[in-house]
Design a protein around this motif. Sequence first.
Motif, mmCIF file in Angstrom:
data_model
loop_
_atom_site.group_PDB
_atom_site.id
_atom_site.type_symbol
_atom_site.label_atom_id
_atom_site.label_comp_id
_atom_site.label_asym_id
_atom_site.label_seq_id
_atom_site.Cartn_x
_atom_site.Cartn_y
_atom_site.Cartn_z
ATOM 1 N N GLU A 194 0.243 4.862 -7.707
ATOM 2 C CA GLU A 194 1.521 4.571 -8.362
ATOM 3 C C GLU A 194 2.189 3.436 -7.595
ATOM 4 O O GLU A 194 3.145 3.636 -6.868
ATOM 5 N N CYS A 239 3.733 -0.600 -7.847
ATOM 6 C CA CYS A 239 4.264 -1.561 -8.812
ATOM 7 C C CYS A 239 3.465 -2.856 -8.705
ATOM 8 O O CYS A 239 3.617 -3.618 -7.738
ATOM 9 N N GLU A 290 -0.027 2.525 -0.523
ATOM 10 C CA GLU A 290 0.688 3.706 -1.008
ATOM 11 C C GLU A 290 1.109 4.622 0.148
ATOM 12 O O GLU A 290 2.202 5.186 0.146
#
Length: 251
Positions: free
Chosen positions: A86, A88, A159
């Motif tokens: 997840e 961007c 991450e």
Amino acid sequence: MLEIRNLTKRFGGVTAVDDISFRVAKGHIHAVIGPNGAGKTTLVNMISGVYRCDGGSVWLDGADITNIPTDRLVYRGVCRTFQNLEICGRMTVLENVLLGFDRYMNKSLLPTLFRSRQLLEEERRYTERAMHLLGLIGIEKYARQEARNLSYGILKKLEIVRALATSPELILLDEPVAGLNPKETSEVAELIRTVAADEVTVILIEHDMRMVMELSDRITVMHFGKKLAEGTPDEIRNDPKVIEAYLGGNK
Ligand SMILES: Nc1ncnc2c1ncn2[C@@H]1O[C@H](COP(=O)(O)OP(=O)(O)OP(=O)(O)O)[C@@H](O)[C@H]1O
Ligand SMILES: [Mg+2]
């Protein structure tokens, strides 16, 4: 430090997590392992406030944090990474890490940061800290690149760094080395070790058994939503129930 009491989650007729309990001491690495579909991600989703629990409770330093939503939990020192990235993609690596600092910043939206002198100073400090964290895993050279142009291995590391930027007390890692090559895997393992040595408690979901056995203080084994076993790496390695679950196929 972390206590999971009788956590239960049902999806229709399936009890994905069935009465799971365990405790984790501060700064320990506690692995949760089990075959595909055992309920590991669902468990992390409950602890991290993504799913509401159907039963049971989660305690952090003696406080009940059950069913606190993810975005509030970050203020209680809980953060997690995702089995599916997840990140961007249109933001740079550095900006992705700065998002992690959001809880400490004066303004919650990055574009408003760059106005006053005080905010500029704040941005400088956080950028320095972000570069330090990126350096811990050797990806600071990608700081100004857009995330979507980078390899999967770099994004997996990113991450974890972004999660660390929240200065967590508890970090939940859902398959942090899935898809990584052996070199990247040992780099991430080393980072996890450093994080735990810093008194951060780690919940590690991972299929890479070598890494789990080397890193973990304790291991909980899940099978069809239930706790099959719990113990030290040596105890788990030699537990006939665990060997059966992994080698004996589905029963
Ligand atoms: N959102 C959902 N809706 C319905 N069923 C779900 C949902 N999430 C998980 N499940 C079911 O719950 C069970 C546990 O799934 P979960 O993803 O927690 O397993 P896992 O141990 O993380 O597996 P893996 O090792 O493959 O990641 C599975 O039977 C799965 O199909
Ligand atoms: Mg999973």
